[in-house]
Design an enzyme around this catalytic site. Structure first.
Site, PDB file in Angstrom:
ATOM      1  N   ARG A 162       0.833  -1.201   0.000  1.00 15.89           N
ATOM      2  CA  ARG A 162       0.000   0.000   0.000  1.00 15.89           C
ATOM      3  C   ARG A 162       0.873   1.258   0.000  1.00 15.89           C
ATOM      4  NH1 ARG A 162      -1.674  -3.752   3.536  1.00 15.89           N
ATOM      5  NH2 ARG A 162      -3.855  -4.333   3.638  1.00 15.89           N
ATOM      6  N   ARG A 210     -22.566 -14.732  -5.837  1.00 13.59           N
ATOM      7  CA  ARG A 210     -23.005 -13.561  -6.605  1.00 13.59           C
ATOM      8  C   ARG A 210     -22.115 -12.352  -6.337  1.00 13.59           C
ATOM      9  NH1 ARG A 210     -28.926 -11.865  -4.859  1.00 13.59           N
ATOM     10  NH2 ARG A 210     -28.568 -10.381  -6.562  1.00 13.59           N
ATOM     11  N   GLU A 243     -33.038 -12.289 -10.299  1.00 12.35           N
ATOM     12  CA  GLU A 243     -33.625 -12.645 -11.598  1.00 12.35           C
ATOM     13  C   GLU A 243     -35.053 -12.130 -11.749  1.00 12.35           C
ATOM     14  OE1 GLU A 243     -33.803 -16.872 -11.781  1.00 12.35           O
ATOM     15  OE2 GLU A 243     -35.116 -17.019 -10.038  1.00 12.35           O
ATOM     16  N   ASP A 296     -27.476  -9.933   1.172  1.00  8.79           N
ATOM     17  CA  ASP A 296     -27.618  -8.484   0.965  1.00  8.79           C
ATOM     18  C   ASP A 296     -27.369  -7.709   2.262  1.00  8.79           C
ATOM     19  OD1 ASP A 296     -29.837  -9.639   2.019  1.00  8.79           O
ATOM     20  OD2 ASP A 296     -31.272  -8.726   0.632  1.00  8.79           O
TER      21      ASP A 296
END
Lengths: 708, 719
Positions: A402, A511, A528, A616
């Site tokens: 970094r 996902r 979907e 989520d």
């Protein structure tokens, strides 16, 4: 007439003469001073040298740069490989560096993995050291297999090496030597908070650490091996294991001055090491805006060393409240104590008072920076330990390490993983600082779980709608359905490429995998059965461009503290605020895919995969933990939510009575791993500028959003 | 000069009418005066060099005639450098003292020629060109003092840049003879080529007591962190060759190796890499059969093909900088100058100025061992990052490598930063190239923070004499729950504000400040009376905003405390026909400004507006009695890089009572002027900082089919 002219001319010449005298007699400002100074110097007055440095122009010889010829001779009889080996054998102990005392080859095979020795029976381990070990074991660096490891951490408590302390571990020397993997401390990391004891407080640990690295509080420059040891803050045993309090700065008040300018309250040592500094503080104390208080009451026999000022100082000391002082002071003094490190350093960081400065703007910046540093690296034992490990990892990775900018600006080094990219512009946090913008297109990732049977399925409509967006670069269909992939021709023809990826494990977390094929900065994550129009997609993406570090999306949810059950609650009801945006229709930076996959522990990801739920929520936790800000909800057509929740093909998931309870459980599980609740509420929604305004629809750019 | 020209043109017109006798007399007198004037003018306004030329020649003589100092054999020798030296042990910072400019004072010893007892000089080269340049640069800088008693850092005029040209023992004796040596305390030595055969130590071998060393080849074992300064090895090609900056981007070659004395083990590995990757690599070496007279330092060859050095460096994305006998390589400077990203392979090397420069942004450091993996490692670096590094490399050269002056003054600045740490240059100042400084922002309110609701906001109402309307505004605003205080800025000097008893009775404190002049800028003054972070600037005719709308605006401001959060939105547009910016107040889908007739913002911006507004914008606004809001939008967008937030739907922002003449923003010419403002401000800022967005903020449930009484902010958008 003539006389007049003559007068005029003589007047003119006279004036010119005066001008001439003026210019000639009074030298211009710049040369004047230098000449003046030189004249003084030339005069040889007193101790002056009498000769300023000459600006010589004569042809000097060059200093002969480069060392080509030298190198040729040198190369003739030295092999670089041998030379490196010689270094490694010579520079040991106090002269250890990564090049000489660390075996990089151990890290090459399996990456940066850390092994913790198993705890031995009968060994007492202090609470603080337990926290350190727990933090390592809970981190993504941990391995239980020593043959995989590149860094080793002892299970013997080395934190307190003060012989007078109850936590002092005896016979450490022989215990360490008998460890089969010790190997003279090579690739070992030793943590220490206290070393030495009264009266001289040396930095000696009481055992030979060999080639081990030292992560130590209170290390002086004399003993610190640069690029090898790590200096850590001194933390008290009550320091939280994870999460930790946020900084106390809530407002950037202007002007930034507080009641006190500078404060300190602590012991005065009267005699011995560290006493000079503190015994001198009373000179500066003015009982108004500079309040520096010391007490002589220290140890059992302080009365013996008592000096004339003690009674007065002790009385003054008792008049002030420590916390009140810290919170109301612009600066906090951090003087050395017996040891160099001090608890006050941590305290001063948390309470936003900085050590010393002048300008108001600088105070404002320093104060915010203390808060950033506190929250990023100091607020819990876990953060201190992870920071230590990340620093060592940066040395091992070297070329991908970094930059200082990553370490010193929000969100800090722990959230910017160098394996993702070493380029600042690949992260969502530095666009403004670099003066650049994110790539102006997105990749849609559609999570497909049901077989493709009819041409009227929502996923096909969604595909077409998204593909029409002017900002869409490509669409990825993640096939997480147990049925085999449908034939290519079953997918509608679109103007953008559609990539179908077959999920390997068909798990929920896939996902959020950082797929190589995601080439844009923005990801549009879709379920979907999501119903979205092209207009809605376009609008959400333009909003995201203003907030590239946040989740920008459609359906929103909220959390609350359920004080009856003493736990976090989850609600999908319509509320006046929200703290999550569902990732069934949301845009965010692709870096969050990387963070989700590589930063989060497998325990949380496994939970999500087993439940096939909460992915989520976890993503929202992650992003808010990084940004410390809420997500952003954009406006949507109203029937959308009903479709989402109602008769869709995935009804099973939402209709399941357990579904809701699971989400509640997830929230509490996540909050405990994060060490607190990272979610933040927002009360606003972003709409198109002319949304529902009383003006012709033809004037509006995003008309679809208003149509029902 | 101007004056004399004027006189000479007027002179001839008068002269012909005079008698010859007089004429000659006057012409002569006049010419003398005129010539005198011109001469003095020249002397005055010419740059320093001429003025100082007499001293210069004098000085030049003094270099040759520098006093000869004979070193007795028994002359004391300093101790070897102490590895544990740090600023607080081996350096007397108190000598630098408190100094309002926070600047150290540097003294340079006068030149002396040291010889041993038999008259042999201590150095084979004497004062080198580079060391002379360095000392001259210091003596011309702000750091310099010729007063030895005021100095806190001493620089000997004994040239130790290249250890090979020195007699170690005698040089050390000469140092110890310096009048202020005092065990080397606060002395600074510059050395670029340390060590000598066979070992080539990485720090100057001359014993030097506690003196600071600015060294060009430190390894991690000899570098005393926080004490020594690691400097580059100067490349004379920097001065000889002018390489114009090349745009960052892909180059003809991917990796280039240009050094001529690479160890055969390494050359073998490089050749293997070349075999594997072909044309992407170019491996250059010395030219064996160059015709006489060609400067061999400026040529490189590959299989008989001749390339110009250093120009060829510009043709590659990455350039190899391998260690030689020494760690520091002059090639590094050439590579940076060419804007080629250096691939540094020199284990344990302390990179030049690494105390302040972030080399990760300009170079790739690879362990020597990993040379065979170089190609793979470099290929994994994103293109955009390579471009950034190319730019950064070039900027490092321009700022810190290009001349002995740059190297010397950077070294002094680093030491200066240590002595006055609270006034030290920031990371950004050291590392951000001008292009980044220009296009990037540094938000003064950078901490992500949602301030608590409780302190509330202070409403600041600017008014002149519309008392009735003002009172209505006050009454309306006083209904907003989070209002903490109301401040009326009374801008009318001819009329006193109404008596206290006449003002509306409200629950929060109400203060009236009278101004000295009727200036628009007064509304943005950081009054002490404003004790909250949040300020609501509001005109005295804005009565149409509901309490819900205002409270909601405040809530939105809390989520965006570094932005302007306001009600009416405006847009700037580029007028292609006119080729300039245009102000737009129609119903547009975009917003780039919010009017400060009703806007929330952080009090910090008041302070910025009043004290840090660039150029003459503030005066311009006050003179035109217009555009203070546009100026504020420019200011905030410029420093934060962020767009304002427009809240709630559009309303007719026209107060029923006010006539077109009275209400400022209705006047037609006034609108034209606002376009002018945008153009004027854009030119003062040197850029167009405003950001265009297509969104506005509404309450979460705005216009949703949901019981109004359950909404936090039901009364939004009503007319």
């Amino acid at each position: 007439m003539q006389a007049k002219k003559r007068y005029l001319i003589s007047l003119l010449t006279g004036a010119s003469l005066v001008l001439l005298l003026y210019f000639g007699g009074v030298p211009g400002p710049a040369p004047a001073t230098s000449r003046h100074e030189r004249a003084r110097g030339g005069g040889g007055g007193g101790r002056r040298s009498g000769q300023p440095w000459p600006h010589a122009s004569e042809p000097f010889q060059p200093f002969s740069p480069g060392d080509e010829t030298d190198t040729e001779e040198y190369n003739a009889h030295v092999s670089p490989r041998q030379k490196r080996e010689v270094h490694a054998s010579v520079y040991r102990g106090k002269r250890c560096r990564m090049d000489s005392c660390f075996d990089f080859s151990l890290c090459r095979r399996n990456g940066f993995k850390v092994y913790v020795y198993p705890q031995q029976k009968g060994e007492k381990i202090s609470e603080s050291y337990q926290s350190i070990l727990a933090a390592i074991e809970g981190s993504r660096f941990y391995t239980s297999d020593p043959s995989q490891a590149c860094l080793f951490v002892l299970s013997l408590d080395t934190l307190d090496r003060d012989q007078l302390s109850p936590h002092y571990v005896h016979n450490l020397k022989s215990k360490v030597q008998s460890l089969p993997l010790w190997n003279d401390g090579r690739n070992h990391l030793v943590f220490n908070l206290y070393s030495g004891t009264w009266p001289d407080y040396t930095e000696d640990l009481g055992f030979d650490i060999g080639q081990a690295m030292l992560a130590k509080a209170s290390v002086s420059t004399e003993n610190f091996r640069p690029g090898f040891d790590v200096s850590i803050p001194l933390f008290p045993k009550e320091h939280p294991r994870s999460g930790g309090e946020r900084g106390h700065l809530r407002a950037n008040s202007i002007p930034p001055f507080r009641k006190y300018m500078l404060v300190f309250k602590g012991k005065r040592y009267l005699t011995g090491i560290g006493s000079d500094t503190r015994n001198a503080l009373y000179h500066v104390h003015n009982a108004e805006d500079v309040v520096l208080l010391t007490t002589c009451k220290h140890g059992k026999d302080w009365q013996k060393h008592k000096d004339a000022r003690c009674d007065k100082d002790n009385a003054e000391y008792d008049k002030y409240d420590y916390r009140e002082m810290l919170h109301n002071s612009t600066f906090c003094l951090v003087p050395r104590g017996r040891r160099l490190g001090s608890f006050r350093f941590l305290e001063a960081l948390q309470i936003p008072s900085t050590v010393r400065s002048i300008h108001q703007d600088k105070i404002l910046a320093l104060r915010q920076q203390t808060q950033f540093l506190w929250e990023a690296y100091f607020s819990s034992v876990e953060k201190i330990v992870l920071t230590t490990l990340e620093i060592i990892q940066d040395r091992v990775l070297q070329h991908t390490a970094r930059s200082s900018l990553m370490w010193n600006s929000h969100p800090g080094g722990l959230f910017t993983l160098p394996q993702y990219s070493s380029y600042l512009g690949d992260f969502p946090f530095y666009y403004a600082g670099l003066g650049i913008k994110p790539y102006p297109k997105f990749t849609a990732v559609i999570h497909a779980v049901t077989p493709l049977v009819s041409q009227s399925q929502p996923i096909l409509k969604l595909l077409v709608a998204v593909a029409k967006s002017q900002y869409c670069a490509q669409i990825i269909v993640l096939w997480n359905c147990d049925k085999p992939l449908p034939a290519k021709h079953r997918w509608p023809a679109t103007s953008v490429p559609v990539i179908v990826i077959e999920g390997e494990n068909k798990v929920m977390s896939s996902r959020f995998q950082p797929y190589e094929s995601i080439i844009t900065d923005a990801v549009l994550s879709l379920d979907e059965d999501t119903v979205l129009s092209t207009t809605e997609v376009d609008f959400a993406f333009t909003v995201w461009q203003s907030f590239p570090e946040r989740i920008v999306g459609y359906p929103a949810r909220s959390h609350f503290w359920d004080s009856n059950k003493e736990r976090w609650g989850y609600t999908s009801k319509w509320t006046n605020d929200y703290s999550m945006v569902l990732t069934g229709a949301a845009i965010y930076h692709r870096y969050y895919h990387y963070l989700y996959t590589h930063f989060l522990p497998s325990s949380l990801k496994n939970m999500v995969d087993q439940l096939a739920n909460c992915e989520d929520i976890l993503m929202n936790f992650l992003v808010s933990a990084v940004t410390k800000l809420p997500p952003i909800k954009v406006t949507q057509k109203k029937q959308y939510k009903e479709t989402m929740m109602g008769q869709s093909s995935r009804a099973s998931r939402w209709a399941d009575p357990d579904h809701f309870a699971q989400r509640q459980t997830c929230m509490n599980k996540f909050a405990s791993w994060f060490g607190g609740m990272p979610l933040v509420h927002s009360q606003m929604r972003l709409d198109p500028v002319l949304f529902k305004d009383q003006v012709s629809i033809l004037r509006k750019k995003y008309r679809e959003i208003e149509r029902l | 000069m101007c004056a004399s020209v004027k006189y000479s043109s007027r002179g001839p017109a008068l002269i012909p009418r005079m008698k010859t006798k007089h004429r000659i007399y006057y012409i002569t007198l006049f010419s003398v005066v005129l010539l005198g004037l011109i001469a003095t003018g020249m002397f005055q306004f010419w740059p320093h060099s001429i003025e100082s030329s007499p001293e210069w020649t004098l000085d030049r003589r003094s270099v040759h005639d520098a006093p000869l100092v004979k070193l007795p054999v028994s002359s004391p020798i300093p101790e070897r450098g102490d590895l544990s030296c740090r600023m607080h042990t081996c350096f007397d910072v108190y000598r630098c003292g408190y100094n309002p400019k926070n600047r150290i004072k540097v003294y340079i010893y006068p030149l002396q020629r040291f010889v041993d007892e038999v008259g042999v000089p201590i150095s084979s080269t004497g004062l080198s060109r580079e060391y002379n340049d360095l000392l001259s640069a210091i003596s011309d800088s702000d750091f310099y003092t010729d007063d030895v008693t005021r100095a806190c850092l001493f620089v000997p005029s004994i040239d130790v840049l290249n250890q090979n040209s020195l007699r170690i023992r005698e040089t050390a004796q000469a140092l110890a003879m310096l009048p202020r040596w005092d065990k080397g305390m606060n002395h600074l030595l510059f050395n670029m080529l340390p060590g000598g055969p066979p070992d080539y130590n990485t720090a100057l071998d001359v014993p030097r007591d506690r003196a600071l060393l600015a060294g060009g080849g430190f390894s991690t074992w000899t570098y005393r962190q926080g004490y020594d300064v690691s400097i580059p090895v100067y490349s004379p090609l920097s001065a000889e060759v002018d390489l114009p900056e090349k745009q960052p981007g892909p180059r003809r070659y991917f990796i280039l190796s240009s050094q001529t004395a690479i160890h055969r083990e390494y050359r073998t590995e490089l050749e293997r890499l070349k075999e594997e990757n072909g044309e992407a690599l170019l491996l250059l070496d010395k030219c064996s059969n160059l015709s006489q007279g060609m400067a061999s330092a400026r040529k490189r060859c590959y299989k008989g093909q001749v390339y110009d050095y250093p120009q060829i460096l510009q043709e590659s994305s990455f350039c190899v900088v391998l260690r030689g006998a020494r760690l520091g390589q002059a090639t590094l400077s050439d590579v940076l100058q060419a804007g080629c990203v250096p691939v540094i392979m020199a284990d344990s090397y302390i990179l030049p100025f690494s105390e302040v420069l972030d080399w990760k942004r300009a170079s790739v450091v690879i362990p020597e061992e990993k040379l065979p993996e170089m190609y793979t490692i470099l290929k994994s670096i994103p293109h955009r990052q390579v471009e950034e590094m190319q730019r950064q490399a070039r900027w490092f050269w321009e700022a810190y490598f290009r001349s002995m002056k740059a190297i010397g003054l950077t070294t002094l600045q680093i030491i200066n930063d240590r002595i006055y740490p609270y006034a030290a240059r920031t990371y950004e100042e050291w590392n951000n190239p001008p292009v980044v400084k220009w296009s990037s922002v540094s938000n003064p309110l950078f901490l992500p923070l949602i301030p608590p609701r409780s302190p509330g906001f202070t409403a600041v109402v600017l008014t002149y004499d519309r008392v009735e309307s003002l009172f209505r505004v006050i009454t309306e605003i006083s209904k907003v729950p989070s209002l903490a205080k109301l401040l009326v800025v009374w801008n009318n000097q001819n009329k006193s504000p109404p008596e206290e008893s006449l003002w509306p009775k409200i629950a929060v404190p109400l203060r009236v400040v009278r101004t000295k002049e009727n200036k628009l800028s007064n509304r943005f003054f950081p009054f002490d009376e404003i004790e909250t972070e949040a300020v609501l600037a509001i005109d005295d005719d804005i009565i149409m905003l509901t309490s819900d709308e205002l409270q909601f605006g405040y809530e939105v401001w809390r989520e965006f405390p570094d932005r302007l959060v306001g009600y009416p939105g405006r847009l700037h547009l580029w007028d292609h026909e006119m080729g300039k910016w245009k102000y737009e107040s129609e119903w547009t889908n975009e917003v780039s400004m919010v009017l400060t007739g009703a806007a929330f913002y952080h009090k910090y911006f008041n302070y910025l507006y009043t004290y840090k507004m660039p150029g003459d914008i503030k005066n311009w606004v006050d003179a035109h009695m217009n555009c203070e809001d546009i100026a504020m939008n420019f200011l905030v967008a410029n420093i934060t890089g962020k767009a304002p937030i427009k809240v709630t739907p559009r309303k007719k922002f026209k107060c029923p009572e006010c006539t077109a003449i009275d209400g400022l923003s209705l006047d037609q010419t006034h609108m034209v002027e606002r376009s002018e403002c945008i153009n004027k401000f854009a030119s003062v800022f040197g850029t167009m900082p405003l950001k265009v967005v297509e969104h506005r903020a509404d309450p979460v449930l705005y216009k949703d089919d949901f019981p109004e009484k359950l909404k936090s902010f039901p009364n939004i958008g009503s007319l």
